[in-house]
Motif scaffolding. Structure first.
Motif, PDB file in Angstrom:
ATOM      1  N   LYS A  56       0.809  -1.146   0.105  1.00 26.81           N
ATOM      2  CA  LYS A  56      -0.024  -0.002  -0.089  1.00 26.81           C
ATOM      3  C   LYS A  56       0.856   1.230  -0.091  1.00 26.81           C
ATOM      4  CE  LYS A  56      -4.205  -1.931   2.172  1.00 26.81           C
ATOM      5  NZ  LYS A  56      -5.161  -1.929   2.941  1.00 26.81           N
ATOM      6  N   ALA A  57       1.775   1.251   0.710  1.00 22.12           N
ATOM      7  CA  ALA A  57       2.863   2.351   0.920  1.00 22.12           C
ATOM      8  C   ALA A  57       3.715   2.727  -0.193  1.00 22.12           C
ATOM      9  CB  ALA A  57       3.529   2.472   2.306  1.00 22.12           C
ATOM     10  N   GLU A  58       3.912   1.464  -0.791  1.00 19.52           N
ATOM     11  CA  GLU A  58       4.838   1.299  -1.910  1.00 19.52           C
ATOM     12  C   GLU A  58       6.355   1.595  -1.584  1.00 19.52           C
ATOM     13  OE1 GLU A  58       2.176   1.430  -5.936  1.00 19.52           O
ATOM     14  OE2 GLU A  58       3.315   3.283  -5.519  1.00 19.52           O
ATOM     15  N   ARG A  59       6.584   0.964  -0.335  1.00 21.72           N
ATOM     16  CA  ARG A  59       7.990   1.122   0.125  1.00 21.72           C
ATOM     17  C   ARG A  59       8.329   0.114   0.827  1.00 21.72           C
ATOM     18  NH1 ARG A  59      10.828   5.947   0.029  1.00 21.72           N
ATOM     19  NH2 ARG A  59      11.453   5.688   2.127  1.00 21.72           N
ATOM     20  N   PHE A  60       9.779  -0.326   0.970  1.00 18.68           N
ATOM     21  CA  PHE A  60      10.394  -1.413   1.621  1.00 18.68           C
ATOM     22  C   PHE A  60      10.384  -0.965   2.790  1.00 18.68           C
ATOM     23  CE2 PHE A  60      12.392  -1.407  -2.820  1.00 18.68           C
ATOM     24  CZ  PHE A  60      11.764  -3.008  -2.985  1.00 18.68           C
ATOM     25  N   SER A  61      10.165  -1.826   3.882  1.00 16.24           N
ATOM     26  CA  SER A  61       9.873  -1.701   5.162  1.00 16.24           C
ATOM     27  C   SER A  61      11.410  -1.915   5.899  1.00 16.24           C
ATOM     28  CB  SER A  61       9.029  -2.689   5.865  1.00 16.24           C
ATOM     29  OG  SER A  61       9.544  -3.924   5.802  1.00 16.24           O
ATOM     30  N   ASP A  62      12.455  -2.191   5.345  1.00 13.95           N
ATOM     31  CA  ASP A  62      13.737  -2.474   6.134  1.00 13.95           C
ATOM     32  C   ASP A  62      14.771  -2.315   5.381  1.00 13.95           C
ATOM     33  OD1 ASP A  62      13.163  -4.392   4.373  1.00 13.95           O
ATOM     34  OD2 ASP A  62      13.429  -6.210   5.754  1.00 13.95           O
ATOM     35  N   ASN A  63      14.720  -1.385   4.279  1.00  8.59           N
ATOM     36  CA  ASN A  63      16.219  -1.396   3.505  1.00  8.59           C
ATOM     37  C   ASN A  63      16.163   0.095   2.997  1.00  8.59           C
ATOM     38  OD1 ASN A  63      18.192  -1.671   1.298  1.00  8.59           O
ATOM     39  ND2 ASN A  63      18.206  -3.567   1.984  1.00  8.59           N
ATOM     40  N   ASP A  64      17.004   0.982   3.467  1.00  6.59           N
ATOM     41  CA  ASP A  64      17.025   2.261   2.981  1.00  6.59           C
ATOM     42  C   ASP A  64      17.594   2.409   1.372  1.00  6.59           C
ATOM     43  OD1 ASP A  64      15.969   3.380   5.276  1.00  6.59           O
ATOM     44  OD2 ASP A  64      17.795   3.809   6.319  1.00  6.59           O
ATOM     45  N   ALA A  65      18.801   1.714   1.447  1.00  8.87           N
ATOM     46  CA  ALA A  65      19.306   1.667  -0.016  1.00  8.87           C
ATOM     47  C   ALA A  65      18.153   1.248  -0.956  1.00  8.87           C
ATOM     48  CB  ALA A  65      20.365   0.725   0.047  1.00  8.87           C
ATOM     49  N   ALA A  66      17.351   0.171  -0.766  1.00  5.33           N
ATOM     50  CA  ALA A  66      16.289  -0.243  -1.698  1.00  5.33           C
ATOM     51  C   ALA A  66      15.296   0.752  -1.910  1.00  5.33           C
ATOM     52  CB  ALA A  66      15.795  -1.619  -1.246  1.00  5.33           C
ATOM     53  N   ASN A  67      15.006   1.621  -0.913  1.00  2.85           N
ATOM     54  CA  ASN A  67      13.949   2.468  -0.947  1.00  2.85           C
ATOM     55  C   ASN A  67      14.447   3.843  -1.942  1.00  2.85           C
ATOM     56  OD1 ASN A  67      11.599   1.711   0.188  1.00  2.85           O
ATOM     57  ND2 ASN A  67      12.617   2.308   2.547  1.00  2.85           N
ATOM     58  N   ALA A  68      15.908   4.004  -1.760  1.00  2.00           N
ATOM     59  CA  ALA A  68      16.229   4.912  -2.789  1.00  2.00           C
ATOM     60  C   ALA A  68      16.228   4.661  -4.104  1.00  2.00           C
ATOM     61  CB  ALA A  68      17.878   5.303  -2.397  1.00  2.00           C
ATOM     62  N   MET A  69      16.261   3.395  -4.397  1.00  4.19           N
ATOM     63  CA  MET A  69      15.898   2.933  -5.999  1.00  4.19           C
ATOM     64  C   MET A  69      14.446   3.101  -6.418  1.00  4.19           C
ATOM     65  SD  MET A  69      19.030  -0.053  -6.044  1.00  4.19           S
ATOM     66  CE  MET A  69      20.676   0.146  -5.342  1.00  4.19           C
ATOM     67  N   LEU A  70      13.576   3.154  -5.467  1.00  5.86           N
ATOM     68  CA  LEU A  70      12.255   3.444  -6.087  1.00  5.86           C
ATOM     69  C   LEU A  70      11.912   4.554  -7.242  1.00  5.86           C
ATOM     70  CD1 LEU A  70      10.507   2.380  -2.691  1.00  5.86           C
ATOM     71  CD2 LEU A  70      10.631   0.970  -4.803  1.00  5.86           C
ATOM     72  N   THR A  71      13.026   5.467  -7.040  1.00  9.55           N
ATOM     73  CA  THR A  71      12.820   6.735  -7.869  1.00  9.55           C
ATOM     74  C   THR A  71      14.112   6.932  -8.420  1.00  9.55           C
ATOM     75  OG1 THR A  71      12.498   8.885  -8.146  1.00  9.55           O
ATOM     76  CG2 THR A  71      13.460   8.232  -5.851  1.00  9.55           C
ATOM     77  N   ARG A  72      14.850   8.037  -9.066  1.00  7.86           N
ATOM     78  CA  ARG A  72      15.912   8.237  -9.656  1.00  7.86           C
ATOM     79  C   ARG A  72      16.198  10.057  -9.318  1.00  7.86           C
ATOM     80  NH1 ARG A  72      16.355   6.902 -15.715  1.00  7.86           N
ATOM     81  NH2 ARG A  72      18.654   7.512 -15.332  1.00  7.86           N
ATOM     82  N   GLN A  73      17.536  10.072  -9.665  1.00 13.27           N
ATOM     83  CA  GLN A  73      18.101  11.507  -9.922  1.00 13.27           C
ATOM     84  C   GLN A  73      17.625  12.012 -11.272  1.00 13.27           C
ATOM     85  OE1 GLN A  73      22.046  12.061  -9.495  1.00 13.27           O
ATOM     86  NE2 GLN A  73      22.026  14.249  -9.876  1.00 13.27           N
ATOM     87  N   TYR A  74      16.783  13.168 -11.449  1.00 14.04           N
ATOM     88  CA  TYR A  74      16.406  13.819 -12.624  1.00 14.04           C
ATOM     89  C   TYR A  74      17.335  14.958 -13.029  1.00 14.04           C
ATOM     90  CZ  TYR A  74      12.698  10.428 -12.140  1.00 14.04           C
ATOM     91  OH  TYR A  74      11.759   9.379 -11.879  1.00 14.04           O
ATOM     92  N   ARG A  75      17.462  15.222 -14.260  1.00 11.14           N
ATOM     93  CA  ARG A  75      17.854  16.448 -14.650  1.00 11.14           C
ATOM     94  C   ARG A  75      17.073  17.562 -14.719  1.00 11.14           C
ATOM     95  NH1 ARG A  75      20.332  17.272 -20.147  1.00 11.14           N
ATOM     96  NH2 ARG A  75      18.551  16.104 -20.909  1.00 11.14           N
ATOM     97  N   ASP A  76      17.657  18.706 -14.372  1.00  8.00           N
ATOM     98  CA  ASP A  76      16.840  19.947 -14.494  1.00  8.00           C
ATOM     99  C   ASP A  76      15.800  20.167 -15.632  1.00  8.00           C
ATOM    100  OD1 ASP A  76      17.679  20.377 -12.025  1.00  8.00           O
ATOM    101  OD2 ASP A  76      19.075  21.870 -12.648  1.00  8.00           O
ATOM    102  N   GLY A  77      14.571  20.241 -15.553  1.00  9.34           N
ATOM    103  CA  GLY A  77      13.691  20.509 -16.777  1.00  9.34           C
ATOM    104  C   GLY A  77      13.142  19.172 -17.260  1.00  9.34           C
ATOM    105  N   PHE A  78      13.776  18.143 -16.683  1.00  6.58           N
ATOM    106  CA  PHE A  78      13.066  16.820 -17.131  1.00  6.58           C
ATOM    107  C   PHE A  78      12.614  15.847 -15.804  1.00  6.58           C
ATOM    108  CE2 PHE A  78      15.870  17.925 -20.674  1.00  6.58           C
ATOM    109  CZ  PHE A  78      15.209  17.815 -21.658  1.00  6.58           C
ATOM    110  N   GLU A  79      12.350  16.426 -14.838  1.00  4.67           N
ATOM    111  CA  GLU A  79      11.776  15.750 -13.438  1.00  4.67           C
ATOM    112  C   GLU A  79      10.437  15.164 -13.863  1.00  4.67           C
ATOM    113  OE1 GLU A  79      13.959  19.636 -12.519  1.00  4.67           O
ATOM    114  OE2 GLU A  79      12.471  18.884 -13.613  1.00  4.67           O
ATOM    115  N   VAL A  80      10.259  13.955 -13.486  1.00  3.95           N
ATOM    116  CA  VAL A  80       9.121  13.358 -13.347  1.00  3.95           C
ATOM    117  C   VAL A  80       8.231  13.722 -12.115  1.00  3.95           C
ATOM    118  CG1 VAL A  80       7.786  11.076 -13.415  1.00  3.95           C
ATOM    119  CG2 VAL A  80       9.727  11.252 -14.900  1.00  3.95           C
ATOM    120  N   PRO A  81       7.281  14.527 -12.294  1.00  2.58           N
ATOM    121  CA  PRO A  81       6.520  14.699 -11.128  1.00  2.58           C
ATOM    122  C   PRO A  81       6.134  13.451 -10.135  1.00  2.58           C
ATOM    123  CG  PRO A  81       5.621  15.739 -12.971  1.00  2.58           C
ATOM    124  CD  PRO A  81       6.379  14.702 -13.593  1.00  2.58           C
TER     125      PRO A  81
END
Length: 515
Positions: free
Chosen positions: A485-510
């Motif tokens: 439901k939360a769409e988050r890993f409950s026990d791994n910060d490194a994995a949660n960081a990979m649920l999104t990505r770094q975006y370039r300015d002007g091309f950020e996915v909202p």
């Protein structure tokens, strides 16, 4: 050309680009016309490969007209425009910048067959601009992007279709109905297969940007890497670089994991995932112990998804699958040579498979004797590609999202299976494991598969291709527990960081809250 090792291949800081702004005007909203002779204007983005099927599918629908195309490769765009003019009598407008197309009032439908890292941003921008959207699988490059597409479709009341064409196949529809009707008894396990030969893509290096390509627009949401292009073949081979693609688990996989979810009746994310994987075998193929392939996605991967009461297993094999020792799979698919792509459902009273053709299915008894077949006939049921696209056009005209065969949520759930499995691999990529260590891990994992037997088959496959798992080990990821439901890993910060990505300015996915 300079060959690089992995440490030299690092992401540079994101380049800054002033984005071209566009307004959201109510006059752009796609509406069913009161004039039955007025066609829906279609723009196809990405014409180098799958986009040509979009042109054929929508071009064959009498309610549509291909009025524009978008491609950052001028040669590809010009060739596609000429082909469209020859076939349909009118040349489409050509855009290199997707944002400029959004200003056009005569375009109601946007389709995307671009590299994966562009899918979600194109979809969100198009829906914000009042257009209906058809996007190839996977609809997202990461989990957050998929949720943004789901929310954008809701907020802007747009029609959204995922390019998982099996959802429109009569053969697969009938197969799923048979399974869900108890045709093979109780079913708790489905195995997706991508046994599909993929050769190495060449040495990791520093290669020139093709002169006819706008690399700034091609990169879009993805940050620049240093060097910028590290693969020999610019087009298509981005699939095997995780900065842009999702490997075969995210390329081929969403077709099969979508059918697996469908057959098992799973309209939710898994609760946990375990993956063992690697990019192996190319040193042996090339007889070069120092070879470093430009691809960094797995070519051998097994991901196990625990849904509580049910299990999906997805297997990726990119090395040769000829004469494999997978006796049960070979018998069900009727061959031990060449690619085997499909889904196996394991029931208490027998087996059912989607395959060996995408649009067909078959049922076997407990002794693996064929007892029934389900087929989609092009002559009788229509070209599958066109049928799926026409279903989308039906929904565009009716404004009835419930009639879509593969809406945004469908695409999000199926793409996320690949994303979660890949994250489990990437988080544990440096954790190389012996066969015994992997065996202990899979036997302890909550699953309805005989995971030790699946591991044994995978190890035999590697050894048959010259890989020694003891000296060239697979990576074993940690067990990742996921909150559906939360769409988050409950026990791994490194994995949660990979649920999104770094975006370039002007091309950020909202973010989903900002679409």
């Amino acid at each position: 050309m300079t060959r690089l090792n992995r440490r030299q291949f690092t992401s540079a800081s994101a380049a800054t680009l002033a984005g071209v702004s566009f307004g959201v005007h109510s006059s752009l909203a796609a509406k069913a016309s009161d004039n039955p002779n007025e066609k829906l204007g279609v723009v196809v983005a990405g014409l180098n490969s799958r986009g040509r099927s979009h042109v054929a599918g929508f071009g064959a629908d009498s309610r549509c007209e291909i009025r524009a195309i978008v491609d950052i490769d001028t040669k590809v765009a010009e060739r596609a425009a000429e082909d469209i003019k020859k076939k349909y009598g009118k040349a489409p407008k050509i855009f290199s910048d997707f944002r400029e197309m959004l200003q056009s009032d005569d375009l109601q439908i946007v389709t995307a067959a671009t590299p994966n890292h562009w899918h979600a941003l194109m979809g969100v921008w198009a829906m914000q601009a009042g257009k209906d959207v058809y996007i190839e699988k996977p609809i997202s490059h990461n989990v957050m992007e998929g949720r943004s597409l789901v929310e954008a479709a809701k907020r802007h009341q747009r029609m959204f279709q995922t390019g998982t064409q099996c959802r429109s196949s009569k053969g697969v529809i009938d197969l799923v109905d048979f399974i869900q009707g108890g045709g093979i008894g109780e079913v708790k396990l489905a195995r997706g297969l991508c046994y599909k030969r993929r050769k190495s893509i060449g040495a990791l290096g520093d290669y020139p940007v093709p002169e006819n390509v706008d690399f700034n627009l091609w990169s879009g949401p993805a940050t620049y890497t240093d060097p910028k292009v590290t693969r020999q073949r610019f087009h298509y081979d981005w699939h095997w670089q995780r900065h842009y693609g999702n490997g075969d688990s995210g390329n081929q996989g969403p077709h099969q994991t979508d059918v697996a979810r469908w057959g098992l009746g799973l309209e939710r994310h898994p609760e946990s995932v375990l993956t063992y994987a690697g990019r192996l075998g190319y040193k042996a193929e090339r007889k070069d112990p120092d070879y470093v392939d430009a691809g960094d996605t797995a070519n051998t991967q097994v991901s196990i998804y625990n849904y509580g009461d049910k299990t999906i297993v997805f297997e990726t094999r990119g090395l040769s699958v000829d004469n494999s020792a997978d006796e049960e799979i070979n018998k069900l698919f009727g061959s031990n040579r060449g690619n085997r792509i499909g889904v196996i459902f394991y029931g208490s009273e027998g087996y059912a498979i989607q395959g060996p053709r995408y649009e067909n299915g078959a049922v076997f008894d407990k002794d693996m004797k064929l007892v029934r077949e389900f087929k989609h006939s092009t002559e009788k049921d229509g070209d599958l590609n066109s049928v799926h696209m026409s279903n989308f056009v039906d929904s565009v005209v009716s404004r009835d999202a419930s009639s879509l065969h593969a809406d945004a949520m469908c695409g999000h759930l199926s793409a996320s299976i690949a994303h979660l499995g890949n994250i489990a691999y990437y988080v544990g990529q440096d954790d190389h494991a012996t066969p015994d260590e992997i065996k202990q891990a899979v036997e302890a994992f909550d699953s309805n598969d005989n995971d030790a037997e699946t591991l044994d088959r995978t190890l035999r496959h590697l050894r048959d291709n010259g890989v020694k798992p003891e000296s060239e080990p697979l990576s074993l990821g940690p067990v990742l527990n996921f909150d559906p439901k939360a769409e988050r890993f409950s026990d791994n910060d490194a994995a949660n960081a990979m649920l999104t990505r770094q975006y370039r300015d002007g091309f950020e996915v909202p973010k989903p809250s900002d679409v």
